[in-house]
Every structure is written in C-alpha cells, then in structure tokens.
Design a protein around this motif. Structure first.
Motif, PDB file in Angstrom:
ATOM      1  N   GLU A  28       1.049  -0.818  -0.004  1.00 46.45           N
ATOM      2  CA  GLU A  28      -0.081  -0.247  -0.092  1.00 46.45           C
ATOM      3  C   GLU A  28       0.554   1.522   0.394  1.00 46.45           C
ATOM      4  O   GLU A  28       0.289   2.240  -0.462  1.00 46.45           O
ATOM      5  CB  GLU A  28      -0.733  -0.528   1.462  1.00 46.45           C
ATOM      6  CG  GLU A  28      -1.961   1.138   0.974  1.00 46.45           C
ATOM      7  CD  GLU A  28      -2.986   1.216   2.454  1.00 46.45           C
ATOM      8  OE1 GLU A  28      -3.150   1.882   2.684  1.00 46.45           O
ATOM      9  OE2 GLU A  28      -3.092   0.116   3.305  1.00 46.45           O
ATOM     10  N   ALA A  29       2.581   1.239   1.049  1.00 54.96           N
ATOM     11  CA  ALA A  29       2.960   2.525   1.093  1.00 54.96           C
ATOM     12  C   ALA A  29       3.669   2.574  -0.185  1.00 54.96           C
ATOM     13  O   ALA A  29       3.570   3.976  -1.146  1.00 54.96           O
ATOM     14  CB  ALA A  29       3.814   2.102   1.968  1.00 54.96           C
ATOM     15  N   LYS A  30       3.558   1.658  -0.995  1.00 57.79           N
ATOM     16  CA  LYS A  30       4.730   1.363  -2.523  1.00 57.79           C
ATOM     17  C   LYS A  30       3.495   1.862  -3.633  1.00 57.79           C
ATOM     18  O   LYS A  30       3.454   3.162  -3.991  1.00 57.79           O
ATOM     19  CB  LYS A  30       4.983   0.220  -3.066  1.00 57.79           C
ATOM     20  CG  LYS A  30       6.366  -0.211  -4.189  1.00 57.79           C
ATOM     21  CD  LYS A  30       6.088  -1.172  -4.242  1.00 57.79           C
ATOM     22  CE  LYS A  30       7.287  -1.601  -5.837  1.00 57.79           C
ATOM     23  NZ  LYS A  30       7.458  -2.909  -5.177  1.00 57.79           N
ATOM     24  N   ASP A  31       2.184   1.563  -3.437  1.00 58.81           N
ATOM     25  CA  ASP A  31       1.008   2.238  -3.887  1.00 58.81           C
ATOM     26  C   ASP A  31       0.805   3.967  -4.204  1.00 58.81           C
ATOM     27  O   ASP A  31       0.900   4.593  -5.002  1.00 58.81           O
ATOM     28  CB  ASP A  31      -0.423   1.845  -4.284  1.00 58.81           C
ATOM     29  CG  ASP A  31       0.380   0.144  -4.437  1.00 58.81           C
ATOM     30  OD1 ASP A  31       1.195  -0.246  -5.870  1.00 58.81           O
ATOM     31  OD2 ASP A  31      -0.906  -1.036  -4.298  1.00 58.81           O
ATOM     32  N   ARG A  32       1.152   3.996  -3.196  1.00 63.14           N
ATOM     33  CA  ARG A  32       0.993   5.410  -2.849  1.00 63.14           C
ATOM     34  C   ARG A  32       2.176   6.168  -2.647  1.00 63.14           C
ATOM     35  O   ARG A  32       1.899   7.515  -3.833  1.00 63.14           O
ATOM     36  CB  ARG A  32       0.834   5.677  -1.231  1.00 63.14           C
ATOM     37  CG  ARG A  32      -1.271   5.422  -0.345  1.00 63.14           C
ATOM     38  CD  ARG A  32      -0.997   5.256   0.802  1.00 63.14           C
ATOM     39  NE  ARG A  32      -1.944   4.704   1.406  1.00 63.14           N
ATOM     40  CZ  ARG A  32      -2.638   5.473   2.664  1.00 63.14           C
ATOM     41  NH1 ARG A  32      -2.084   5.925   3.981  1.00 63.14           N
ATOM     42  NH2 ARG A  32      -3.642   5.169   2.993  1.00 63.14           N
ATOM     43  N   LEU A  33       3.175   5.977  -2.433  1.00 58.30           N
ATOM     44  CA  LEU A  33       3.827   6.850  -3.053  1.00 58.30           C
ATOM     45  C   LEU A  33       4.185   7.232  -4.713  1.00 58.30           C
ATOM     46  O   LEU A  33       5.063   7.970  -4.769  1.00 58.30           O
ATOM     47  CB  LEU A  33       5.559   6.143  -3.080  1.00 58.30           C
ATOM     48  CG  LEU A  33       6.191   6.206  -3.425  1.00 58.30           C
ATOM     49  CD1 LEU A  33       6.429   7.827  -2.506  1.00 58.30           C
ATOM     50  CD2 LEU A  33       7.849   5.552  -3.048  1.00 58.30           C
ATOM     51  N   GLY A  34       4.143   6.140  -5.284  1.00 55.67           N
ATOM     52  CA  GLY A  34       3.685   6.240  -7.031  1.00 55.67           C
ATOM     53  C   GLY A  34       2.465   7.017  -7.149  1.00 55.67           C
ATOM     54  O   GLY A  34       3.095   7.905  -8.305  1.00 55.67           O
ATOM     55  N   GLU A  35       1.496   7.614  -6.642  1.00 57.50           N
ATOM     56  CA  GLU A  35       0.491   7.984  -6.683  1.00 57.50           C
ATOM     57  C   GLU A  35       1.326   9.414  -6.057  1.00 57.50           C
ATOM     58  O   GLU A  35       1.001  10.346  -7.285  1.00 57.50           O
ATOM     59  CB  GLU A  35      -0.480   8.002  -5.903  1.00 57.50           C
ATOM     60  CG  GLU A  35      -1.609   6.492  -6.488  1.00 57.50           C
ATOM     61  CD  GLU A  35      -2.210   7.308  -8.260  1.00 57.50           C
ATOM     62  OE1 GLU A  35      -2.618   7.728  -8.400  1.00 57.50           O
ATOM     63  OE2 GLU A  35      -1.663   6.048  -8.453  1.00 57.50           O
ATOM     64  N   VAL A  36       1.905   9.608  -5.424  1.00 57.11           N
ATOM     65  CA  VAL A  36       1.891  10.940  -4.763  1.00 57.11           C
ATOM     66  C   VAL A  36       3.311  11.600  -6.212  1.00 57.11           C
ATOM     67  O   VAL A  36       3.544  13.154  -6.252  1.00 57.11           O
ATOM     68  CB  VAL A  36       3.023  11.224  -3.266  1.00 57.11           C
ATOM     69  CG1 VAL A  36       3.562  12.221  -3.374  1.00 57.11           C
ATOM     70  CG2 VAL A  36       2.286  10.455  -2.642  1.00 57.11           C
ATOM     71  N   ILE A  37       4.259  11.106  -6.598  1.00 59.62           N
ATOM     72  CA  ILE A  37       4.907  11.337  -7.259  1.00 59.62           C
ATOM     73  C   ILE A  37       4.724  12.121  -8.937  1.00 59.62           C
ATOM     74  O   ILE A  37       4.586  12.798  -9.109  1.00 59.62           O
ATOM     75  CB  ILE A  37       5.902  10.192  -8.360  1.00 59.62           C
ATOM     76  CG1 ILE A  37       6.756   9.879  -6.503  1.00 59.62           C
ATOM     77  CG2 ILE A  37       6.431  10.143  -8.567  1.00 59.62           C
ATOM     78  CD1 ILE A  37       7.760   8.783  -6.688  1.00 59.62           C
TER      79      ILE A  37
END
Length: 85
Positions: A28-37
C-alpha cells in the motif's frame, strides 16, 4: 526439548499475521508513493505554467503585446449570392 520449542515457535508464528500485515502495508505504501510522485509531477507542471503566465503579466504591464498563438482569422467567402430554390 529443542524439537518441542521449534514446533511451539512454528505454531506461534502461524497464529500471527504480522508478516502478512507488513507485506500488505508495504504494498500500500508503494502504491501511495507512486500516486504522490504523479501528483508532484502535475504540480511541477502547473507551477511552471504559473511562472510563464506571471511573465506575461509583467510584459503586459510594460506595454508589450500578448504572446502566444496568433489569432486564427478566417476569410469569409461570398456565398450569399447563391440563388435559393
């Protein structure tokens, strides 16, 4: 005795889902990081546009003509002379 401790440890490990939760949180953290980028790239693009627009405002205050696309002037044809039936 070592065999019993090992089997107890495995039984205890099977009861907890801590490693599964950690793996789920990592995903989930990895997915959120992608969205933030992606959002930061959009913000960067918008900020660049704001800078360009502010330069246009400064130029307008100085009295310079508007930059950008040239207006699309279409020539009108004289189609009004056609006879209607």
């Amino acid at each position: 005795m070592k065999k019993y401790l090992k089997s107890f440890w495995n039984w205890l490990k099977d009861l907890t889902t801590l490693d599964e939760r950690a793996a789920e949180l990592h995903g989930e953290a990895k997915d959120r990081l992608g969205e933030v980028i992606k959002e930061l790239k959009d913000v960067k693009k918008a900020a660049k546009n704001v800078v360009d627009q502010s330069k246009d405002v400064v130029d307008a205050v100085k009295g310079k003509k508007k930059r950008g696309r040239k207006p699309n002037y279409k020539t009108k044809t004289n189609n009004s002379n056609k006879k209607k039936k």
